[in-house]
Design a protein around this motif. Structure first.
Motif, short mmCIF file in Angstrom:
data_model
loop_
_atom_site.label_atom_id
_atom_site.label_comp_id
_atom_site.label_asym_id
_atom_site.label_seq_id
_atom_site.Cartn_x
_atom_site.Cartn_y
_atom_site.Cartn_z
N LYS A 130 0.82 -1.21 0.00
CA LYS A 130 0.00 0.00 0.00
C LYS A 130 0.86 1.27 0.00
CE LYS A 130 -3.94 -2.12 2.34
NZ LYS A 130 -4.79 -2.13 3.57
N GLN A 131 2.04 1.17 0.60
CA GLN A 131 2.93 2.33 0.69
C GLN A 131 3.81 2.48 -0.54
OE1 GLN A 131 5.08 1.54 4.29
NE2 GLN A 131 3.42 2.28 5.64
N SER A 132 3.76 1.51 -1.47
CA SER A 132 4.66 1.51 -2.63
C SER A 132 3.91 1.80 -3.91
CB SER A 132 5.37 0.15 -2.73
OG SER A 132 6.01 -0.19 -1.52
N CYS A 144 7.63 -0.46 -6.01
CA CYS A 144 8.78 0.40 -5.78
C CYS A 144 8.55 1.21 -4.50
CB CYS A 144 8.99 1.37 -6.94
SG CYS A 144 9.15 0.53 -8.54
N GLY A 145 9.54 1.23 -3.64
CA GLY A 145 9.39 1.96 -2.39
C GLY A 145 10.72 2.15 -1.71
N GLU A 146 10.64 2.57 -0.45
CA GLU A 146 11.86 2.85 0.30
C GLU A 146 12.38 1.56 0.95
OE1 GLU A 146 13.40 5.71 0.21
OE2 GLU A 146 11.82 6.46 -1.10
N SER A 149 16.88 -3.29 0.08
CA SER A 149 17.33 -4.36 -0.81
C SER A 149 16.13 -4.96 -1.52
CB SER A 149 18.05 -5.44 0.01
OG SER A 149 18.46 -6.51 -0.80
N PRO A 150 16.29 -5.41 -2.77
CA PRO A 150 15.17 -6.03 -3.48
C PRO A 150 14.82 -7.40 -2.89
CG PRO A 150 17.17 -6.20 -4.78
CD PRO A 150 17.50 -5.32 -3.60
N PHE A 151 13.53 -7.75 -2.95
CA PHE A 151 13.11 -9.07 -2.52
C PHE A 151 11.79 -9.42 -3.21
CE2 PHE A 151 11.08 -6.19 0.44
CZ PHE A 151 9.81 -6.72 0.67
N SER A 152 11.40 -10.71 -3.13
CA SER A 152 10.16 -11.17 -3.75
C SER A 152 9.32 -11.88 -2.71
CB SER A 152 10.44 -12.11 -4.93
OG SER A 152 11.17 -13.24 -4.49
N TYR A 153 7.99 -11.89 -2.95
CA TYR A 153 7.06 -12.55 -2.03
C TYR A 153 5.87 -13.04 -2.84
CZ TYR A 153 3.97 -13.26 2.00
OH TYR A 153 3.13 -13.81 2.94
N ASN A 155 3.68 -13.59 -5.58
CA ASN A 155 3.56 -13.08 -6.96
C ASN A 155 4.01 -11.64 -7.10
OD1 ASN A 155 1.51 -11.94 -5.52
ND2 ASN A 155 -0.02 -12.09 -7.16
N ALA A 156 4.76 -11.12 -6.12
CA ALA A 156 5.16 -9.72 -6.15
C ALA A 156 6.67 -9.57 -5.96
CB ALA A 156 4.43 -8.93 -5.07
N VAL A 157 7.24 -8.53 -6.64
CA VAL A 157 8.66 -8.19 -6.49
C VAL A 157 8.74 -6.79 -5.90
CG1 VAL A 157 10.85 -7.83 -7.66
CG2 VAL A 157 9.33 -9.65 -8.44
N PHE A 158 9.59 -6.62 -4.89
CA PHE A 158 9.76 -5.33 -4.24
C PHE A 158 11.18 -4.83 -4.53
CE2 PHE A 158 6.46 -7.58 -2.10
CZ PHE A 158 5.55 -6.63 -1.69
#
Length: 652
Positions: A130-132, A144-146, A149-153, A155-158
């Protein structure tokens, strides 16, 4: 030992073996997909193998005779285990039930907290979404957000905001998409659930690290195969070395595995997949070693004049459950041989008696004990003689032998109470009687007396010759050795309030006081204080004694079980006298409406080696609250002492 503790120890032992094999053989094999399957399978196997029950393959030779079961499908002789039986299922522990309950409750509460934390981490992910800023690329959701480091969960990639403008973005995205396609988050979630429940198991943390490592190996391998430039990819890894608090079940691009991952990227040779077949015999050996071994357990075997008190219960609503006496003229019945091991009346050797024998004249009606279908009819002059068996809708089977006439045929439907045959004396038999057996759906033999709800064996017990028997010599004092079980370092059964050794010693002291001035009875205590006495020393006191009574308390897996129990050895020269006193004791407690049972067992040291008539007296079950309160009360101690006193006086 507590069942849960045994289970946890088995789980940890299995995990230790499988983890050691993985570390020594498969860790650096390069077969990441197989290794992933191995780690998950190892976890599941370790948790389930202790629940697996293996059949008991130990068998003994049998003979076609009066007390051996031969009513299987083909009429062949059934083999049986020849090990010594325990009289009743018991669980002994020197630790109180209360303490164990507190420990289990504490572990459970911490497990619940870990599960709550795992659920909270999922809501953390939702909050981050919700914050991204959400971007859809190639059908995948990128947030995309603050982030550091990148990570996945799932079906989503952060990805961090600043990463979009960097040249490494596409490579990192491809890495995280591998996690999505291979559903690594499912593995992580399963791992975290197991770890939350079994948080106290240190090996699970090692398995989790290996699983994370394998996930990264798989992602690295696919990205390098796509770009063909491992050096550039390794430089990107170093650029992403940052510290960040990890969210459970999320897959981070970098998570303390950089050094190992780079070593794996530069590994050229892979282990042959054939090596993994070696794990099959290991799995088989682990299953055989740690699975539960199925073994026959028997309720206390009963003999004639046993003074057993059966509670009257309502007839089962299930018309296919055996529940009545197998003969109509029950007033003529006398129980002559119970269920369990005994000395065979003809062969004079120890055999398992897998049913019960009722002495009854020839020609009396034998009735079906439940609705069913006649499964087998056989006429013979040997073994069981004329016999038949009934299948009760697949749930139970009953067997009737030594018959004179059979009034039914195979396939015929019968109802509970219907006459199916006449009693007789056919086959190998020492006199007119009915041999009756009950089996369950798995063909395990059950004590038929547990299924007879319309007959009180106490009221119908024959008097026999025991009434004329007396212990000791008429012109001498009756020497009685009272053995308060356990003592000293051996507490016996314990509760949060009292221990077995304390109650046994209280009763022993009261008995000694009762006969302190007696001219007819002399009481000898194996211990008169809280001290440890060996079994050998206890038995040595029976050399010149007339009677030996060992006092005990037991625990039962069924908390509703509440009875007293007298056990004697039926296979020595004092068997008849021992049974006589057990019967006297039963009569005394029966008069005050205490549920009492008599059984025989030749496996107890003090009964096997006593030089005098001997019984092991179980005064009650500590596992039953009512029984525990009775044993710990002044009235209970007084009553037990008084009935023992009366039985001893009556035996003289």
């Amino acid at each position: 030992m507590n069942v849960l503790l045994i289970y946890f120890l088995k789980v940890i032992a299995i995990q230790a073996i499988l983890y050691l094999i993985y570390n020594l053989v498969f860790h650096k094999s390069g077969r990441h997909a197989i290794n992933r399957f191995y780690v998950i399978l190892a976890l599941l196997i370790s948790l389930t193998i202790p629940f697996v029950t293996l059949p008991n393959f130990q068998t003994s030779e049998t003979v076609v005779e009066n007390d051996m079961a031969i009513w299987d499908e083909l009429g062949d002789i059934t083999e049986y285990s020849n090990t010594n039986i325990e009289l009743i299922p018991i669980e002994r522990s020197n630790q109180s039930d209360f303490t164990m309950e507190v420990i289990v409750l504490g572990i459970s509460l911490i497990s619940i907290l870990f599960l709550i934390r795992l659920i909270y981490s999922h809501f953390q992910i939702i909050k981050l979404k919700k914050q991204s800023e959400e971007i859809i690329k190639n059908g995948y959701r990128i947030y995309c957000g603050e982030f550091e480091s990148p990570f996945s969960y799932f079906n989503a990639v952060f990805v961090p905001n600043g990463l979009f403008s960097e040249p490494s973005f596409d490579t990192i995205l491809q890495h995280e998409l591998v996690h999505l396609r291979k559903k690594h988050s499912v593995d992580r979630l399963l791992m975290e659930v197991i770890l939350s429940i079994f948080w106290f198991n240190p090996l699970l943390y090692l398995f989790r690290n290996r699983l994370i490592e394998i996930h990264e190996f798989q992602a690295d391998e696919e990205v390098i195969a796509l770009h063909k430039n491992p050096i550039a990819y390794q430089e990107i890894l170093f650029q992403q070395i940052k510290t960040q608090k990890a969210i459970a079940s999320a897959n981070y691009f970098k998570l303390n595995t950089i050094k190992t991952r780079i070593k794996m990227m530069n590994k050229n040779q892979k282990l042959s997949t054939w090596y993994y077949l070696l794990i099959l015999p290991v799995f088989a050996l682990i299953t055989f070693s740690f699975a539960t071994k199925d073994r026959d357990e028997f309720i206390a075997p009963l003999k004639k004049d046993i003074s057993d008190v059966f509670e009257y219960v309502k007839m089962p609503s299930d018309k296919y459950t055996p529940s009545i006496m197998p003969v109509k003229d029950s007033e003529l019945v006398r129980l002559t041989s119970g269920f369990g091991k005994r000395i065979h009346p003809i062969l004079k050797v120890e055999r398992m008696h897998e049913g019960v024998d009722f002495s009854i004249p020839v020609g009396k009606d034998v009735i079906a004990t439940a609705n069913g279908t006649i499964k087998k009819v056989n006429k013979s002059e040997t073994g069981f003689g004329n016999y038949l068996s009934i299948d009760h809708n697949g749930g139970h089977q009953t067997f009737y032998a030594q018959l004179s006439e059979i009034n039914v045929k195979v396939g015929q439907q019968v109802k509970r109470g219907e006459v199916i045959a006449l009693t007789g004396n056919s086959g190998s038999s020492t006199g007119p009687h009915l041999h009756y057996e009950v089996r369950d759906a798995q063909n395990n033999f059950l004590d038929p007396l547990d299924f007879i709800n319309d007959f009180d064996f106490k009221k119908h017990a024959g008097s026999g010759n025991n009434e004329k028997m007396k212990l000791g010599k008429s012109n001498q004092k009756l020497k009685v050795v009272i053995d308060p079980g356990h003592g000293g370092k051996d507490d016996g059964i314990q509760s949060s309030i009292f221990s077995e050794k304390e109650i046994a010693l209280k009763v022993a002291h009261r008995l000694a006081e009762k006969f302190s001035n007696s001219e007819e009875v002399e009481i000898i205590l194996t211990r008169n204080k809280d001290g440890y006495i060996t079994l050998e020393d206890r038995v040595n006191l029976t050399e010149n004694a007339d009677l030996f009574i060992s006092l005990h308390i037991e625990s039962h897996k069924d908390v509703n079980e509440n009875m007293m129990l007298a056990i004697y050895n039926d296979q020595n020269e004092n068997a008849e006298a021992s049974q006589y006193f057990a019967d006297l004791l039963s009569s005394e407690f029966y008069e005050i409406n205490q549920k009492f049972k008599i059984g025989y067992n030749n496996g107890y040291y003090v009964l096997k080696n006593s030089k005098s008539p001997a019984i092991l007296f179980n005064m009650g079950y500590i596992s039953n609250p009512e029984s525990a309160n009775y044993l710990n009360s002044e009235e209970g101690i007084r009553q037990i002492t008084q009935e023992l006193t009366d039985a001893i006086r009556a035996s003289k």
